[in-house]
Design a protein around this motif. Sequence first.
Motif, mmCIF file in Angstrom:
data_model
loop_
_atom_site.group_PDB
_atom_site.id
_atom_site.type_symbol
_atom_site.label_atom_id
_atom_site.label_comp_id
_atom_site.label_asym_id
_atom_site.label_seq_id
_atom_site.Cartn_x
_atom_site.Cartn_y
_atom_site.Cartn_z
ATOM 1 N N ILE A 1 30.276 138.245 -42.621
ATOM 2 C CA ILE A 1 30.660 137.590 -43.859
ATOM 3 C C ILE A 1 29.694 137.968 -44.968
ATOM 4 O O ILE A 1 30.115 138.330 -46.050
ATOM 5 N N ALA A 2 28.414 137.854 -44.697
ATOM 6 C CA ALA A 2 27.426 138.145 -45.732
ATOM 7 C C ALA A 2 27.500 139.601 -46.163
ATOM 8 O O ALA A 2 27.300 139.913 -47.332
ATOM 9 N N VAL A 3 27.778 140.500 -45.230
ATOM 10 C CA VAL A 3 27.859 141.920 -45.562
ATOM 11 C C VAL A 3 29.009 142.169 -46.517
ATOM 12 O O VAL A 3 28.869 142.862 -47.509
ATOM 13 N N ALA A 4 30.181 141.568 -46.227
ATOM 14 C CA ALA A 4 31.343 141.769 -47.086
ATOM 15 C C ALA A 4 31.113 141.205 -48.475
ATOM 16 O O ALA A 4 31.583 141.754 -49.462
ATOM 17 N N ALA A 5 30.361 140.131 -48.576
ATOM 18 C CA ALA A 5 30.111 139.497 -49.874
ATOM 19 C C ALA A 5 29.150 140.301 -50.730
ATOM 20 O O ALA A 5 29.120 140.133 -51.939
ATOM 21 N N LYS A 6 28.371 141.190 -50.135
ATOM 22 C CA LYS A 6 27.361 141.940 -50.886
ATOM 23 C C LYS A 6 27.786 143.360 -51.241
ATOM 24 O O LYS A 6 26.974 144.154 -51.657
ATOM 25 N N VAL A 7 29.052 143.680 -51.070
ATOM 26 C CA VAL A 7 29.523 145.020 -51.392
ATOM 27 C C VAL A 7 29.471 145.214 -52.901
ATOM 28 O O VAL A 7 30.014 144.433 -53.655
ATOM 29 N N SER A 8 28.781 146.229 -53.335
ATOM 30 C CA SER A 8 28.676 146.477 -54.767
ATOM 31 C C SER A 8 29.917 147.200 -55.264
ATOM 32 O O SER A 8 30.705 147.723 -54.480
ATOM 33 N N ALA A 10 30.045 150.022 -56.794
ATOM 34 C CA ALA A 10 29.954 151.451 -56.473
ATOM 35 C C ALA A 10 30.340 151.696 -55.027
ATOM 36 O O ALA A 10 31.039 152.662 -54.716
ATOM 37 N N GLU A 11 29.913 150.826 -54.139
ATOM 38 C CA GLU A 11 30.249 150.981 -52.725
ATOM 39 C C GLU A 11 31.711 150.668 -52.457
ATOM 40 O O GLU A 11 32.283 151.153 -51.497
ATOM 41 N N ALA A 12 32.299 149.854 -53.321
ATOM 42 C CA ALA A 12 33.674 149.430 -53.103
ATOM 43 C C ALA A 12 34.672 150.545 -53.386
ATOM 44 O O ALA A 12 35.816 150.473 -52.976
ATOM 45 N N LYS A 13 34.243 151.588 -54.093
ATOM 46 C CA LYS A 13 35.152 152.683 -54.402
ATOM 47 C C LYS A 13 34.760 153.936 -53.630
ATOM 48 O O LYS A 13 33.601 154.263 -53.521
ATOM 49 N N GLY A 14 35.761 154.590 -53.113
ATOM 50 C CA GLY A 14 35.528 155.850 -52.423
ATOM 51 C C GLY A 14 35.404 156.973 -53.445
ATOM 52 O O GLY A 14 35.359 156.763 -54.644
ATOM 53 N N ALA A 22 35.986 148.105 -47.189
ATOM 54 C CA ALA A 22 35.067 147.026 -47.553
ATOM 55 C C ALA A 22 35.638 146.173 -48.682
ATOM 56 O O ALA A 22 35.487 144.949 -48.684
ATOM 57 N N THR A 23 36.314 146.813 -49.633
ATOM 58 C CA THR A 23 36.936 146.078 -50.731
ATOM 59 C C THR A 23 38.023 145.154 -50.203
ATOM 60 O O THR A 23 38.109 143.994 -50.591
ATOM 61 N N PHE A 24 38.841 145.678 -49.311
ATOM 62 C CA PHE A 24 39.909 144.863 -48.739
ATOM 63 C C PHE A 24 39.345 143.736 -47.875
ATOM 64 O O PHE A 24 39.870 142.627 -47.870
ATOM 65 N N ALA A 25 38.260 144.002 -47.180
ATOM 66 C CA ALA A 25 37.629 142.959 -46.358
ATOM 67 C C ALA A 25 37.098 141.840 -47.246
ATOM 68 O O ALA A 25 37.264 140.655 -46.935
ATOM 69 N N ARG A 26 36.491 142.196 -48.358
ATOM 70 C CA ARG A 26 35.973 141.183 -49.283
ATOM 71 C C ARG A 26 37.118 140.377 -49.891
ATOM 72 O O ARG A 26 37.042 139.159 -49.995
ATOM 73 N N ALA A 27 38.182 141.044 -50.298
ATOM 74 C CA ALA A 27 39.339 140.349 -50.874
ATOM 75 C C ALA A 27 39.955 139.388 -49.860
ATOM 76 O O ALA A 27 40.294 138.250 -50.196
ATOM 77 N N ALA A 28 40.065 139.827 -48.620
ATOM 78 C CA ALA A 28 40.621 138.967 -47.570
ATOM 79 C C ALA A 28 39.742 137.744 -47.349
ATOM 80 O O ALA A 28 40.234 136.623 -47.173
ATOM 81 N N LEU A 29 38.439 137.950 -47.377
ATOM 82 C CA LEU A 29 37.498 136.841 -47.195
ATOM 83 C C LEU A 29 37.612 135.833 -48.339
ATOM 84 O O LEU A 29 37.649 134.619 -48.114
ATOM 85 N N LEU A 30 37.704 136.317 -49.568
ATOM 86 C CA LEU A 30 37.858 135.430 -50.714
ATOM 87 C C LEU A 30 39.160 134.639 -50.629
ATOM 88 O O LEU A 30 39.179 133.423 -50.848
ATOM 89 N N LEU A 31 40.252 135.324 -50.311
ATOM 90 C CA LEU A 31 41.545 134.649 -50.223
ATOM 91 C C LEU A 31 41.565 133.627 -49.093
ATOM 92 O O LEU A 31 42.106 132.527 -49.248
ATOM 93 N N ARG A 32 40.972 133.978 -47.978
ATOM 94 C CA ARG A 32 40.915 133.044 -46.839
ATOM 95 C C ARG A 32 40.094 131.808 -47.210
ATOM 96 O O ARG A 32 40.479 130.680 -46.920
#
Length: 109
Positions: A1-8, A10-14, A22-32
């Motif tokens: 959880i903490a890792v997904a929340a700290k994605v910057s 720059a890291e979120a874009k390929g 990682a972007t999708f994981a963070r979005a899923a975590l926020l929505l959940r």
Amino acid sequence: IAVAAKVSRAEAKGETGSPTAATFARAALLLRTMGVFENLRVLLLLLERPMTVDELSVVTKKSRYLVTRRLTGLSRVALVEPSKAQGYKLRGSRVRRLVRLVLRRLQRA
């Protein structure tokens, strides 16, 4: 959880600029997190104004312990942040816009 929340950003874009896993994981975590009724209730209360744990406890009729756990979870996904003078508040204008959007959608339903 903490890792997904700290994605910057720059890291979120390929390399192509498209969202990464990682972007999708963070979005899923926020929505959940926002999908839990009590979490959403706290976010809507904080949209009105910053509040202390005691104030949230009175309004939600939940113990200080449960309110603190909610706020800790919301802090982990960067939706709220502690404020020295005011207790807890929504974290930044993007979060405020997101909560307002959810509120508008709920009012239409």
